[in-house]
Design a protein around this motif. Structure first.
Motif, PDB file in Angstrom:
ATOM      1  N   ALA A   1      48.919  39.654  39.570  1.00 38.02           N
ATOM      2  CA  ALA A   1      49.441  40.994  39.339  1.00 38.02           C
ATOM      3  C   ALA A   1      50.907  41.105  39.738  1.00 38.02           C
ATOM      4  O   ALA A   1      51.605  42.017  39.272  1.00 38.02           O
ATOM      5  N   CYS A   2      51.382  40.235  40.592  1.00 35.90           N
ATOM      6  CA  CYS A   2      52.760  40.337  41.084  1.00 35.90           C
ATOM      7  C   CYS A   2      53.755  39.770  40.102  1.00 35.90           C
ATOM      8  O   CYS A   2      53.717  38.968  39.375  1.00 35.90           O
TER       9      CYS A   2
ATOM     10  N   ALA B   1      35.153  34.199  46.952  1.00 33.71           N
ATOM     11  CA  ALA B   1      35.592  35.578  46.734  1.00 33.71           C
ATOM     12  C   ALA B   1      37.006  35.787  47.254  1.00 33.71           C
ATOM     13  O   ALA B   1      37.815  36.492  46.624  1.00 33.71           O
ATOM     14  N   THR B   2      37.334  35.173  48.366  1.00 31.88           N
ATOM     15  CA  THR B   2      38.680  35.277  48.919  1.00 31.88           C
ATOM     16  C   THR B   2      39.709  34.633  47.993  1.00 31.88           C
ATOM     17  O   THR B   2      40.773  35.200  47.728  1.00 31.88           O
ATOM     18  N   VAL B   3      39.379  33.469  47.473  1.00 36.33           N
ATOM     19  CA  VAL B   3      40.289  32.773  46.545  1.00 36.33           C
ATOM     20  C   VAL B   3      40.454  33.582  45.262  1.00 36.33           C
ATOM     21  O   VAL B   3      41.570  33.725  44.745  1.00 36.33           O
ATOM     22  N   CYS B   4      39.368  34.133  44.758  1.00 36.44           N
ATOM     23  CA  CYS B   4      39.437  34.940  43.522  1.00 36.44           C
ATOM     24  C   CYS B   4      40.305  36.172  43.722  1.00 36.44           C
ATOM     25  O   CYS B   4      41.148  36.500  42.885  1.00 36.44           O
ATOM     26  N   THR B   5      40.104  36.868  44.823  1.00 37.77           N
ATOM     27  CA  THR B   5      40.900  38.065  45.100  1.00 37.77           C
ATOM     28  C   THR B   5      42.372  37.717  45.279  1.00 37.77           C
ATOM     29  O   THR B   5      43.250  38.401  44.760  1.00 37.77           O
ATOM     30  N   GLY B   6      42.658  36.633  45.983  1.00 39.41           N
ATOM     31  CA  GLY B   6      44.039  36.199  46.144  1.00 39.41           C
ATOM     32  C   GLY B   6      44.682  35.823  44.825  1.00 39.41           C
ATOM     33  O   GLY B   6      45.858  36.136  44.587  1.00 39.41           O
TER      34      GLY B   6
END
Length: 61
Positions: free
Chosen positions: A60-61, A49-54
């Motif tokens: 998006a940037c 989940a952390t990798v996906c969110t990152g």
């Protein structure tokens, strides 16, 4: 390297905690595989989940 240390810490804590969390809920001891496997699966899910969110923030940037 960090993930290996986290996995080792989860295994050590799981082995030391024994069946205490299950007994406090009134559940019989589910066994060694569940007692050790559940926290390890939780570690993998949280890391994914952390990798996906990152990755989404990076895209998006």
């Amino acid at each position: 390297m960090r993930y290996g240390a986290g996995a080792v810490a989860v295994v050590v804590v799981s082995l030391l905690s024994g069946a205490v969390p299950y007994a406090s809920l009134g559940i019989h001891d589910p066994g060694v595989v569940v007692r050790i496997g559940a926290p390890l699966i939780r570690l993998v899910v949280d890391a994914a989940a952390t990798v996906c969110t990152g990755a989404l923030v990076f895209a998006a940037c």
